[in-house]
Design a protein around this motif. Structure first.
Motif, short mmCIF file in Angstrom:
data_model
loop_
_atom_site.label_atom_id
_atom_site.label_comp_id
_atom_site.label_asym_id
_atom_site.label_seq_id
_atom_site.Cartn_x
_atom_site.Cartn_y
_atom_site.Cartn_z
N LEU A 113 5.42 27.90 30.29
CA LEU A 113 6.43 27.33 31.20
C LEU A 113 5.92 27.19 32.57
O LEU A 113 4.84 27.78 33.11
N PRO A 114 6.51 25.93 33.46
CA PRO A 114 5.86 25.84 34.82
C PRO A 114 5.47 26.78 35.78
O PRO A 114 4.40 26.81 36.18
N SER A 144 12.39 27.40 36.74
CA SER A 144 12.01 28.41 37.46
C SER A 144 11.30 28.12 38.43
O SER A 144 10.34 27.85 38.19
N ASP A 145 11.35 28.96 39.68
CA ASP A 145 10.46 28.98 40.87
C ASP A 145 9.41 29.92 40.66
O ASP A 145 9.75 30.91 39.54
N LEU A 168 -0.20 26.57 47.95
CA LEU A 168 0.69 26.74 47.20
C LEU A 168 1.77 25.51 46.71
O LEU A 168 2.18 25.41 45.51
N GLY A 169 1.49 24.51 47.70
CA GLY A 169 2.06 23.35 47.46
C GLY A 169 1.61 22.44 46.33
O GLY A 169 2.07 21.50 45.85
N THR A 170 0.30 22.91 45.80
CA THR A 170 -0.35 22.06 44.84
C THR A 170 0.11 22.55 43.27
O THR A 170 -0.39 21.84 42.47
N LEU A 182 7.97 24.79 42.37
CA LEU A 182 8.06 25.61 43.90
C LEU A 182 7.61 26.94 43.81
O LEU A 182 8.02 27.63 42.93
N VAL A 183 6.98 27.20 44.87
CA VAL A 183 6.55 28.53 44.82
C VAL A 183 6.95 29.18 46.05
O VAL A 183 6.76 28.38 47.11
N ASP A 184 7.64 30.29 46.03
CA ASP A 184 8.17 31.08 47.35
C ASP A 184 7.54 32.41 47.38
O ASP A 184 7.30 32.92 46.49
#
Length: 206
Positions: A89-90, A130-131, A154-156, A160-162
């Motif tokens: 999963l992503p 899902s993030d 994290l943007g790589t 989306l990463v919170d």
């Protein structure tokens, strides 16, 4: 143990009998299946800990409390960083991608949210959209420049990463601390307030 329990810790040991009489059927089902509950930030009686129950649907979240003496097992987010899974999963691919870079930073970090719940319990909680939710233990101040560099890292990831910064005074979103706003939202068990410095929140405004 109560002094060592922190938000996002996963706890086992709750039973349907400990739930309020008006708890929804899905909550009873989740607890009966042996799912853990997650520690949340809220005030409770000294012998209780505030927790949340997850359901199968995104909107199924139930706030309650659990007796400290009922806890049979605890897992912290930082214990889930290197849990292996065969799931494709992503959010999990993003975790695998970011893991070596976060390890190399030298900070204590952990996996929370749906990814942490699934890795810890084996119960399906993630989907394709899902993030990835992460925490970073920051007992010492993290500069805004460091926050910006971390946010870029994290943007790589492919989803989306919170990330939440866990300060001694509560939690603040990395995205906010890395942003241009002079004040950021600091959340703890007592209050959520706007502060200029999460590590020195005396200078705060409502």
């Amino acid at each position: 143990m109560v002094s060592t329990l922190l938000a996002h810790d996963l706890l086992w040991g709750m039973t349907p009998a400990q739930l309020p009489a008006d708890a929804p059927a899905w909550v009873i089902e989740s607890i009966s299946a042996g799912q853990p509950v997650v520690v949340r930030r809220a005030m409770t009686a000294p012998d209780q800990i505030a927790v949340g129950v997850r359901g199968r649907l995104r909107e199924q979240r139930y706030a309650t409390s659990m007796a400290i003496t009922a806890i049979s097992r605890r897992l912290r987010p930082e214990e889930l960083c290197h849990v292996e899974t065969a799931q494709e999963l992503p959010a999990l691919r993003a975790l695998a991608q970011l893991r070596p870079m976060l390890d190399a930073c030298g900070w204590v970090w952990g996996v929370s949210g749906s990814a942490g719940f699934e890795l810890a319990s084996g119960f399906a909680a993630l989907h394709e959209r899902s993030d990835l939710d992460l925490i970073l233990r920051t007992p010492q101040p993290l500069s805004r420049l460091q926050a910006q560099e971390l946010l870029t890292l994290l943007g790589t990831a492919e989803c989306l990463v919170d990330m939440q910064l866990q300060t001694p005074n509560g939690a603040v979103a990395l995205r906010e601390w890395a942003g241009p706003s002079h004040r950021v939202l600091l959340k703890n068990a007592q209050v959520a307030c706007l502060v200029t410095d999460p590590w020195n929140p005396q200078e705060q405004a409502a």
